[in-house]
Structure formats: C-alpha cells, structure tokens
Design a protein around this motif. Structure first.
Motif, short mmCIF file in Angstrom:
data_model
loop_
_atom_site.label_atom_id
_atom_site.label_comp_id
_atom_site.label_asym_id
_atom_site.label_seq_id
_atom_site.Cartn_x
_atom_site.Cartn_y
_atom_site.Cartn_z
N VAL A 16 0.84 -1.20 0.00
CA VAL A 16 0.00 0.00 0.00
C VAL A 16 0.88 1.25 0.00
O VAL A 16 1.90 1.31 0.68
N ASP A 17 0.48 2.25 -0.76
CA ASP A 17 1.20 3.52 -0.80
C ASP A 17 0.52 4.50 0.16
O ASP A 17 -0.53 5.04 -0.14
N PHE A 18 1.14 4.67 1.34
CA PHE A 18 0.59 5.55 2.38
C PHE A 18 1.31 6.92 2.41
O PHE A 18 1.09 7.69 3.33
N ARG A 19 2.14 7.22 1.46
CA ARG A 19 2.97 8.41 1.54
C ARG A 19 2.16 9.66 1.87
O ARG A 19 1.16 9.96 1.22
N GLY A 20 2.60 10.37 2.91
CA GLY A 20 1.95 11.60 3.31
C GLY A 20 0.64 11.44 4.03
O GLY A 20 -0.02 12.43 4.36
N ALA A 21 0.24 10.20 4.31
CA ALA A 21 -1.05 9.97 4.98
C ALA A 21 -0.97 10.28 6.47
O ALA A 21 0.10 10.19 7.08
#
Length: 431
Positions: free
Chosen positions: A371-376
């Motif tokens: 999963v791409d959670f970048r900046g979440a």
C-alpha cells in the motif's frame, strides 16, 4: 549443431571500469562508451545500484552476481545466465531476457514492465557462412525456483517460459503473456493477473489462492490440483446491484440526506457483501460517511477524495483502489484487503465528536501489502496484527498508532516517525 561458446572472465576492477564508461555514456559525457559485455563471465561480481540500461549482456554469465537496485532497462540480456543472481528491486523495464536462465534468482520487488522472457536460442555464422546454434551453460527461458514475489511483470512476455515452483506471490502481472508457459507448482498467491493470457499454460498444482483473474484468458489452461480458493474473477462476488429496485445513484442521494439531517430524513445505505465493480457510479469525491459495506467488493475502483468517515467496511476487498486524499477518519477496515491500494495523503486520524468522545480508525488484521501511504495521517490508527509488508510509509504522521503484532517486512518508513508508536511484537521491522 550446438557449439559451446567460451566466456571471457572479467574481475571486479575490469567490470567497474566498463560500467564507469557506460555511465558516462548514459550521461552524454566525453570518454563514455556503451558497455559491451556479451559472452563475459561476470559470475559473483557486484553490480548493485549500477546503471547498465541499454548495455549488451547477450550470453553473459551473471550467476550469483549482485544486481540489487541495478538499472537494466532495455538491456540486451538474451540467453543470460542469471542463476542465483540477486536482482532485488532491480529495474528491468523492456529488457530482452529471451532464453535467460533465472533459476533460483531473487527478483523480489523487481520491475519487469514489458520485459521479454520468452524462449529463444543464440545462433551465429561460422566461417563458411552457415548458421550454428551457440550453446551457453544454461537452459533457455527458465525461471524455476526463482523468487519474483512483489515483482512488476505488467505486460511482460513469458510465453513458453519454464517457471516450475517459482514464487510470484503478490506480483503485478496485468496483461502478462503466459501462453503455453510451464508453471507447475508455482505460487501465485495474491498476484494480480488481470487481463493476463494463460491460454494453454500448465499450472498443475499451482497456488492461486487470493489471486486476481479478472479478464484473464484461460483457454485450455491446465489447473489440475491447483488451489483457486478466494480468486477474484469476472463472476460476481456475493450480491449484485440488480437486487435493488432503484438505481444506486438514488440510494446514494438518500444516504447523503440521511447523513446531513442526522437520520431525520432519507435512508442509510447498506452495501454489505455487494459486488460494486460493475455498473456502480463513481465514488470519487463522493460522500459515503457512515456507509455500511462489510465484505463488499470495491476492487480497483476510483475513490479519490471520497468521504468515508465512520464507515464500516470490515472484510471488504479494496485491492488496487485509488483512495488518494480520502477522508477515512474513524473508519473500520478490520480484516479488509487493501493490497496495492493508493492511500497517499489519506486522513485516518480519529474522528472527534467532542472533547470527550472520538472514534479511531480500525485496520486490525487488514492486508495492506504494498500500500502507498505516503503523506497519509495515520495518527492513532490501530494496525494490530495487520500485514504492511512492503508498504510505503514515508512522510506519514504515525503518532500513537498501534502496530502491535503487525508485519512490516520490507516496509519503507522513517525512524523519527516511530516516536510514540506501539511496536509490541512487530515483525520484520528494519530501519
């Protein structure tokens, strides 16, 4: 007739010199020259992180070589010997790997977008002008026993390839050509084979548990003794929207009114166990606050900037969903599948009602691989027992998040982000 071809042995210093000139060539610097390493013996040497894009490596031996994080885009690697080579996270975009031997190679997280792995053989002219087959010390197009877990094989060509007992766990294989490939006993658990062509493939005893097979062509595919439990195909999963006597758009409007009036008007929407992949309206930028949709199938839907505050989606299938910028405060996604989903800049912090009451987001036991959670914002989220292997957590606010007994193998995160985070029993965490 087959003729053995002798290889020229290079040592590490000689190889480094060739690569330096190639990297100068790649950067259009004076003195640069394209690397010509065809029929060279480079076994056991270190090429980690080096740029060999467009290099000539035809017939070379890279047995046991370290190619991790190397750039090999568009390289000519026809009939290369890559047995036991380390290609972890390497870039092999549009690389010619026809006839290559990848037996026992490690390609975890490698990018093989549109790579060519079909079978092939080398031939050259002798002094009399006759063609003869060149024999190299490998078997063409063999990936048996290789580890391609998490690799990107989108639109790659593996027709006729030999990949017995190969690990394709969680690999992205959209549009992959596997016509007449021999994949006996291979592991495709959780892999995405959407639109792949498996016609005539030998997949006897293969594990396809949890694999995505939507739009896949499987004419004459041999699945004898294969494990196809929990595979996602074009067939509806659970209930269909045809069960409603009104269009879903009307029901969504009623739900928005119900949310806006605190339940005084309209009606809440319950999509439990519905398959929403077909004929559903766009959920992007929509209001689905307090939606109930446990075990529903949202696979691949665009839900950019959707509002799902306090929604209950336990056990839902949201793999590959686009949830960029979504408001997920107070959401419940216990046991949900979100592998390869895009949650960049999503907001999962607690939903605050007043000074004394709030509702945290629950993702306990969720499958969150890649999963791409970048900046979440993941402040206070419960990830207890969740699988976040290879997830991208760079730039996330994880204050007071609970990762107890979670899996974080290969996850990308920053040490400073772990301050105040619960890590009891966490597995695979490396910084």
């Amino acid at each position: 007739m087959n003729q053995p071809r002798s290889l020229t042995r290079l040592d590490q210093a000689q190889l480094d010199a060739v690569i330096r000139r190639h990297e100068m060539f790649r950067n259009a610097r004076m003195g640069g020259a394209r690397a010509t390493l065809s029929f060279c013996d480079l076994s056991g040497l270190n090429l980690a992180g080096r740029d060999l894009a467009h290099a000539d490596l035809v017939g070379a031996s890279l047995k046991g070589a370290n190619l991790s994080d190397a750039r090999l885009d568009c390289a000519a690697m026809f009939a290369c010997d890559l047995r036991q080579a380390n290609l972890e996270n390497a870039s092999l975009i549009k690389t010619d790997l026809r006839g290559a031997c990848l037996r026992g190679a490690v390609l975890i997280g490698a990018n093989l977008f549109e790579a060519d792995l079909r079978d092939g053989s080398l031939a050259e002219k002798d002094r009399q002008g006759n063609l003869r087959t060149v024999q190299v010390d490998n078997q063409p197009t063999e990936a048996s026993g290789a580890d391609l877990s998490g690799a990107n094989l989108t639109n790659a060509r593996l027709s006729g390839a030999m990949a017995i007992h190969t690990d394709f766990t969680d690999a992205v294989m959209k549009g992959c050509k596997l016509v007449r490939a021999t994949m006996r006993g291979a592991n495709f658990s959780g892999s995405n084979l959407e639109g792949a062509d498996l016609s005539g493939a030998d997949m006897r005893g293969a594990c396809l548990r949890g694999a995505i097979l939507t739009g896949a062509s499987m004419t004459m595919t041999d699945l004898t003794d294969a494990d196809i439990e929990d595979t996602l195909t074009d067939a509806p999963v659970g209930r269909t929207l045809a069960e409603f006597d009104r269009p879903l758009e009307d029901l969504l409007r009623d739900h928005i009114i119900w949310v806006g009036t605190g339940g005084a008007q309209g009606a809440s929407l319950d999509l439990a166990e519905f398959d929403l992949r077909h004929d559903a309206p766009s959920f992007a930028h929509g209001c689905l606050t307090m939606l109930r949709a446990p075990r529903a199938t949202f696979y691949g839907l665009d839900m950019t900037s959707v509002q799902l505050q306090a929604a209950v989606l336990d056990g839902a299938d949201m793999r590959v969903c686009k949830l960029h910028g979504a408001d997920l405060r107070g959401i419940s996604l216990k046991g949900a599948k979100l592998n390869n989903a895009d949650l960049r800049n999503a907001n999962l912090r607690p939903l605050v009602f007043d000074e004394k009451r709030s509702m945290r987001s629950e993702l306990a036991g969720a499958k969150l691989r890649y999963v791409d959670f970048r900046g979440a914002c993941l402040r206070g989220v419960s990830f207890a027992g969740a699988d976040l292997s290879f997830a991208n957590l760079i730039g996330c606010d994880m204050a007071k998040a609970d990762f107890s007994h979670a899996k974080l193998f290969g996850a990308k995160l920053e040490r400073k982000a772990l301050e105040g985070v619960i890590l009891d029993g966490v597995a695979g965490l490396k910084l």
